[in-house]
Design an enzyme around this catalytic site. Structure first.
Site, mmCIF file in Angstrom:
data_model
loop_
_atom_site.group_PDB
_atom_site.id
_atom_site.type_symbol
_atom_site.label_atom_id
_atom_site.label_comp_id
_atom_site.label_asym_id
_atom_site.label_seq_id
_atom_site.Cartn_x
_atom_site.Cartn_y
_atom_site.Cartn_z
ATOM 1 N N VAL A 12 0.831 -1.214 0.000
ATOM 2 C CA VAL A 12 0.000 0.000 0.000
ATOM 3 C C VAL A 12 0.862 1.259 0.000
ATOM 4 O O VAL A 12 0.630 2.196 -0.778
ATOM 5 C CB VAL A 12 -0.962 -0.008 1.223
ATOM 6 C CG1 VAL A 12 -1.835 1.246 1.214
ATOM 7 C CG2 VAL A 12 -1.819 -1.257 1.230
ATOM 8 N N ARG A 68 11.326 -0.545 7.701
ATOM 9 C CA ARG A 68 12.156 -1.347 8.598
ATOM 10 C C ARG A 68 13.594 -1.361 8.102
ATOM 11 O O ARG A 68 14.527 -1.227 8.862
ATOM 12 C CB ARG A 68 11.617 -2.790 8.610
ATOM 13 C CG ARG A 68 11.178 -3.261 9.964
ATOM 14 C CD ARG A 68 10.678 -4.675 9.898
ATOM 15 N NE ARG A 68 9.949 -4.965 8.662
ATOM 16 C CZ ARG A 68 8.807 -5.626 8.615
ATOM 17 N NH1 ARG A 68 8.263 -6.061 9.727
ATOM 18 N NH2 ARG A 68 8.198 -5.882 7.471
ATOM 19 N N LYS A 70 -6.575 -2.115 10.068
ATOM 20 C CA LYS A 70 -7.815 -2.610 10.682
ATOM 21 C C LYS A 70 -7.542 -3.404 11.944
ATOM 22 O O LYS A 70 -8.318 -3.361 12.902
ATOM 23 C CB LYS A 70 -8.605 -3.443 9.683
ATOM 24 C CG LYS A 70 -7.959 -4.775 9.391
ATOM 25 C CD LYS A 70 -7.995 -5.200 7.977
ATOM 26 C CE LYS A 70 -7.021 -4.448 7.129
ATOM 27 N NZ LYS A 70 -6.633 -5.177 5.903
ATOM 28 N N ILE A 116 -13.326 0.643 -1.358
ATOM 29 C CA ILE A 116 -14.773 0.925 -1.295
ATOM 30 C C ILE A 116 -15.060 1.989 -0.238
ATOM 31 O O ILE A 116 -14.685 1.816 0.924
ATOM 32 C CB ILE A 116 -15.579 -0.354 -0.946
ATOM 33 C CG1 ILE A 116 -15.278 -1.464 -1.942
ATOM 34 C CG2 ILE A 116 -17.062 -0.054 -0.889
ATOM 35 C CD1 ILE A 116 -15.939 -2.796 -1.597
ATOM 36 N N GLY A 149 -0.900 -13.215 -5.398
ATOM 37 C CA GLY A 149 -0.608 -12.092 -4.514
ATOM 38 C C GLY A 149 -1.802 -11.610 -3.711
ATOM 39 O O GLY A 149 -1.735 -10.587 -3.037
ATOM 40 N N GLU A 155 -1.620 -13.615 1.807
ATOM 41 C CA GLU A 155 -0.271 -13.466 2.368
ATOM 42 C C GLU A 155 0.441 -14.822 2.324
ATOM 43 O O GLU A 155 -0.199 -15.865 2.168
ATOM 44 C CB GLU A 155 -0.368 -13.062 3.847
ATOM 45 C CG GLU A 155 -1.176 -11.824 4.099
ATOM 46 C CD GLU A 155 -0.430 -10.581 3.694
ATOM 47 O OE1 GLU A 155 0.800 -10.564 3.839
ATOM 48 O OE2 GLU A 155 -1.070 -9.648 3.205
ATOM 49 N N LYS A 210 -12.687 -6.064 10.439
ATOM 50 C CA LYS A 210 -13.487 -5.124 9.646
ATOM 51 C C LYS A 210 -14.929 -5.085 10.153
ATOM 52 O O LYS A 210 -15.551 -4.020 10.203
ATOM 53 C CB LYS A 210 -13.439 -5.531 8.173
ATOM 54 C CG LYS A 210 -12.046 -5.363 7.566
ATOM 55 C CD LYS A 210 -11.927 -6.083 6.236
ATOM 56 C CE LYS A 210 -10.546 -5.934 5.638
ATOM 57 N NZ LYS A 210 -10.308 -6.834 4.497
ATOM 58 N N GLY A 246 -5.359 -4.700 -2.379
ATOM 59 C CA GLY A 246 -4.413 -4.348 -3.436
ATOM 60 C C GLY A 246 -3.854 -2.951 -3.198
ATOM 61 O O GLY A 246 -4.516 -2.094 -2.602
HETATM 62 P P1 NDP Z 1 3.410 -4.645 3.719
HETATM 63 O O1 NDP Z 1 3.874 -5.749 4.596
HETATM 64 O O2 NDP Z 1 3.477 -4.829 2.249
HETATM 65 O O3 NDP Z 1 4.254 -3.327 4.062
HETATM 66 C C1 NDP Z 1 4.526 -2.940 5.376
HETATM 67 C C2 NDP Z 1 5.528 -1.782 5.319
HETATM 68 O O4 NDP Z 1 5.700 -1.277 6.634
HETATM 69 C C3 NDP Z 1 6.909 -2.165 4.801
HETATM 70 O O5 NDP Z 1 7.433 -1.137 4.007
HETATM 71 C C4 NDP Z 1 7.752 -2.314 6.072
HETATM 72 O O6 NDP Z 1 9.104 -1.970 5.920
HETATM 73 C C5 NDP Z 1 7.090 -1.279 6.962
HETATM 74 N N1 NDP Z 1 7.222 -1.646 8.378
HETATM 75 C C6 NDP Z 1 6.714 -2.718 9.003
HETATM 76 N N2 NDP Z 1 7.055 -2.720 10.294
HETATM 77 C C7 NDP Z 1 7.824 -1.620 10.480
HETATM 78 C C8 NDP Z 1 8.487 -1.071 11.589
HETATM 79 N N3 NDP Z 1 8.466 -1.670 12.779
HETATM 80 N N4 NDP Z 1 9.166 0.075 11.432
HETATM 81 C C9 NDP Z 1 9.222 0.698 10.232
HETATM 82 N N5 NDP Z 1 8.591 0.219 9.120
HETATM 83 C C10 NDP Z 1 7.908 -0.925 9.259
HETATM 84 O O7 NDP Z 1 1.917 -4.284 4.182
HETATM 85 P P2 NDP Z 1 0.706 -3.767 3.286
HETATM 86 O O8 NDP Z 1 1.143 -2.579 2.526
HETATM 87 O O9 NDP Z 1 0.071 -4.892 2.574
HETATM 88 O O10 NDP Z 1 -0.342 -3.345 4.429
HETATM 89 C C11 NDP Z 1 -0.126 -2.198 5.192
HETATM 90 C C12 NDP Z 1 -1.378 -1.915 6.026
HETATM 91 O O11 NDP Z 1 -2.486 -1.693 5.160
HETATM 92 C C13 NDP Z 1 -1.781 -3.053 6.969
HETATM 93 O O12 NDP Z 1 -2.315 -2.519 8.147
HETATM 94 C C14 NDP Z 1 -2.861 -3.762 6.171
HETATM 95 O O13 NDP Z 1 -3.789 -4.451 6.986
HETATM 96 C C15 NDP Z 1 -3.523 -2.584 5.488
HETATM 97 N N6 NDP Z 1 -4.256 -2.927 4.271
HETATM 98 C C16 NDP Z 1 -3.604 -3.629 3.291
HETATM 99 C C17 NDP Z 1 -4.289 -3.941 2.136
HETATM 100 C C18 NDP Z 1 -3.617 -4.700 1.046
HETATM 101 O O14 NDP Z 1 -4.279 -5.015 0.051
HETATM 102 N N7 NDP Z 1 -2.324 -5.008 1.139
HETATM 103 C C19 NDP Z 1 -5.683 -3.549 1.932
HETATM 104 C C20 NDP Z 1 -6.235 -2.758 3.012
HETATM 105 C C21 NDP Z 1 -5.532 -2.488 4.138
HETATM 106 P P3 NDP Z 1 10.093 -2.830 4.958
HETATM 107 O O15 NDP Z 1 9.610 -2.523 3.556
HETATM 108 O O16 NDP Z 1 11.464 -2.301 5.220
HETATM 109 O O17 NDP Z 1 9.893 -4.249 5.355
HETATM 110 N N1 HSE Z 2 -6.132 -9.661 3.096
HETATM 111 C C1 HSE Z 2 -7.173 -8.709 2.862
HETATM 112 C C2 HSE Z 2 -8.164 -9.290 1.851
HETATM 113 C C3 HSE Z 2 -6.572 -7.411 2.365
HETATM 114 O O1 HSE Z 2 -7.902 -10.322 1.254
HETATM 115 O O2 HSE Z 2 -9.238 -8.718 1.689
HETATM 116 C C4 HSE Z 2 -7.438 -6.238 2.623
HETATM 117 O O3 HSE Z 2 -7.692 -6.026 3.962
#
Ligand code: NDP
Ligand code: HSE
Length: 430
Positions: free
Chosen positions: A20, A51, A109, A140, A191, A194, A209, A306
């Site tokens: 995201v 991180r 969430k 949405i 993708g 997870e 949610k 996504g």
């Molecule tokens: P990712 O695992 O792809 O990305 C997480 C990011 O956060 C990475 O860049 C990581 O760093 C960084 N990070 C994690 N822990 C730390 C820390 N302790 N300190 C600093 N940086 C940190 O997650 P997503 O993008 O998939 O999801 C992010 C959020 O969005 C979550 O809460 C998820 O539930 C929510 N979400 C995701 C959706 C999706 O489709 N993916 C949809 C809706 C909500 P590094 O890159 O160095 O590892």
């Molecule tokens: N893992 C979640 C899904 C991502 O499949 O809907 C969005 O929260």
């Protein structure tokens, strides 16, 4: 005519640069002119906390913006966007941002469903916005409609498909005949799921949610622990095939409803009649059906996951928060004034479809029907197939009854001598 002063740029701190975060950064950087015009001030991406700043990133991410010092990035920001996930350090960083006077936007969430009220209270005390449209069903718009557009109505029920991964898995099982493990593997390859798909397939993601939506819809605090949760791991290919034969689709539903007794929130697989709009939600899409007294039924549909779709919701929140910064004031806060009682899982009222294998002997159907009736549960339909090697398969559908009565009925039927096996028990909703 005097030329207006250019508005001061607003510093946006981005926490996370994963699926995201990368898209949020891309949109902030590529659409700066439009976003500035819409927000009323330039939005300056001050930095991106990760991180591991040395990890290779998408070409759209300027390496100079990356930092491993999230705390320093948060200090002095006008808007903090949290898309790192997990409970800590996300919670501590958001509280730090709020205490420093920044508006916050989060897609997290899991954090909100576990401890949202701590953040809402802190934001209220500090007089800053906290927005989280992306936390429920990705792109949405559902949080804002429930919190703001329906604030004058009385929401009775929210029924939705809020997890894209499980919807994809169930849809693949129905359309291609894959079994659950094969479909999950495919979702991982694409993708959607997870590497560890537990939060999706066990219903934790949908429960978080559901808790957020129920809190907003019923003005009552609901946390993830209050949600009765059952994932899709017990759903078999035979369940999905039988569902199609009886005019249903199997869906993982999040259900939040308000009755005279209180609020019931649950997540479980259910049979949805094919003519219901939720049955037609395919692939990784999400859809949420809201029933309100005055508005009647409302349906929200779109991409629930996504990077890009979720970033759309995040950016919408960022622009709203920026507008409030420019104009002064803040948006509406959460309300839990109603404090309605939360009902136990077995108080929910639902219908069951039960498949069982029985000895194909005279009087067996009457015996089963008798036990069901003794528990105050009414049978709607019965269908028998077989026999094969002296065993018949019965498919019973009940009328609506309390979960407690239905569960007791199943337990009693299981003990009947001619009952060889109860192969499936699925709720029927919608
Ligand atoms: P990712 O695992 O792809 O990305 C997480 C990011 O956060 C990475 O860049 C990581 O760093 C960084 N990070 C994690 N822990 C730390 C820390 N302790 N300190 C600093 N940086 C940190 O997650 P997503 O993008 O998939 O999801 C992010 C959020 O969005 C979550 O809460 C998820 O539930 C929510 N979400 C995701 C959706 C999706 O489709 N993916 C949809 C809706 C909500 P590094 O890159 O160095 O590892
Ligand atoms: N893992 C979640 C899904 C991502 O499949 O809907 C969005 O929260």
């Amino acid at each position: 005519m005097p030329v207006p002063e250019p508005a001061r740029g607003l510093r946006v701190a981005l926490l996370g640069c994963g699926v995201v975060g990368t898209e949020v950064a891309r949109m902030l950087l590529e659409q700066g002119t439009d976003l500035a015009a819409r927000a009323g001030a330039p939005l300056e991406l001050a930095g991106i906390a990760v991180r591991d700043a040395s990890r290779p990133r998408d070409a759209a991410i300027p390496p100079a913006l990356l930092t491993e010092d999230a705390e320093s990035l948060v200090d002095g920001a006008d808007i903090v966007v949290e898309v790192m996930g997990g409970t800590e350090p996300a919670r501590a960083l958001l509280l730090r941002a709020i205490e420093g006077g920044a508006a916050v936007v989060t897609a997290n969430k899991a954090l909100l469903a576990a401890d949202g009220p701590t953040l809402y209270k802190a934001a209220d005390s500090a007089g800053v916005d906290i927005y989280y449209e992306a936390a429920v069903a990705g792109a949405i718009p559902i949080v804002r409609p429930v919190r703001e557009s329906l604030a004058g109505d009385h929401v009775r029920r929210v029924l939705g498909i809020v997890n894209g991964t499980t919807n994809y898995v169930l849809d693949q099982m129905a359309t291609t005949g894959l079994d659950l493990d094969e479909a999950v593997k495919q979702a991982q390859d694409l993708g959607y799921a997870e590497a560890d798909p537990t939060a999706d397939v066990e219903g934790y993601d949908a429960a978080a949610k559901a808790a957020i939506l129920a809190s907003l819809a019923f003005h009552t605090r609901v946390s993830a622990d209050d949600v009765a949760r059952e994932g899709i791991t017990g759903v078999t290919s035979a369940d999905v095939a039988w569902a199609a034969r009886t005019g249903h689709a199997v869906k993982l539903l999040a259900i939040a409803e308000q009755t005279g007794e209180g609020v019931s929130v649950r997540v479980h697989p259910a049979l949805v009649p094919l003519e219901h709009p939720l049955a037609g939600v395919k692939g990784a899409f999400n859809a949420i059906f809201v029933e309100a007294d005055a508005a009647g039924p409302l349906m929200f549909y779109g991409q629930g996951a996504g990077g890009r779709p979720t970033a759309s919701a995040v950016l919408g929140d960022v622009v709203s928060a920026a507008r409030h910064r420019v104009l002064g004031g803040k948006g509406p806060q959460e309300s839990i004034y109603a404090a309605r009682p939360l009902l136990p899982a077995d108080a929910a009222v639902t219908r069951y479809q039960v498949r069982l294998l029985v000895a194909d002997l005279p009087g067996v159907l009457a015996q089963v029907a008798g036990v069901v009736g003794d528990h105050g549960v009414s049978i709607d339909t019965v269908r028998q197939t077989g026999p094969s090697e002296g065993t018949a398969e019965l498919l019973l559908t009940t009328h609506a009854a309390r979960e407690a009565s239905l569960a007791a009925t199943i337990a009693a039927v299981r003990t009947l001598e001619p009952v060889r096996e109860i192969t499936s028990v699925l709720r029927v909703e919608g």
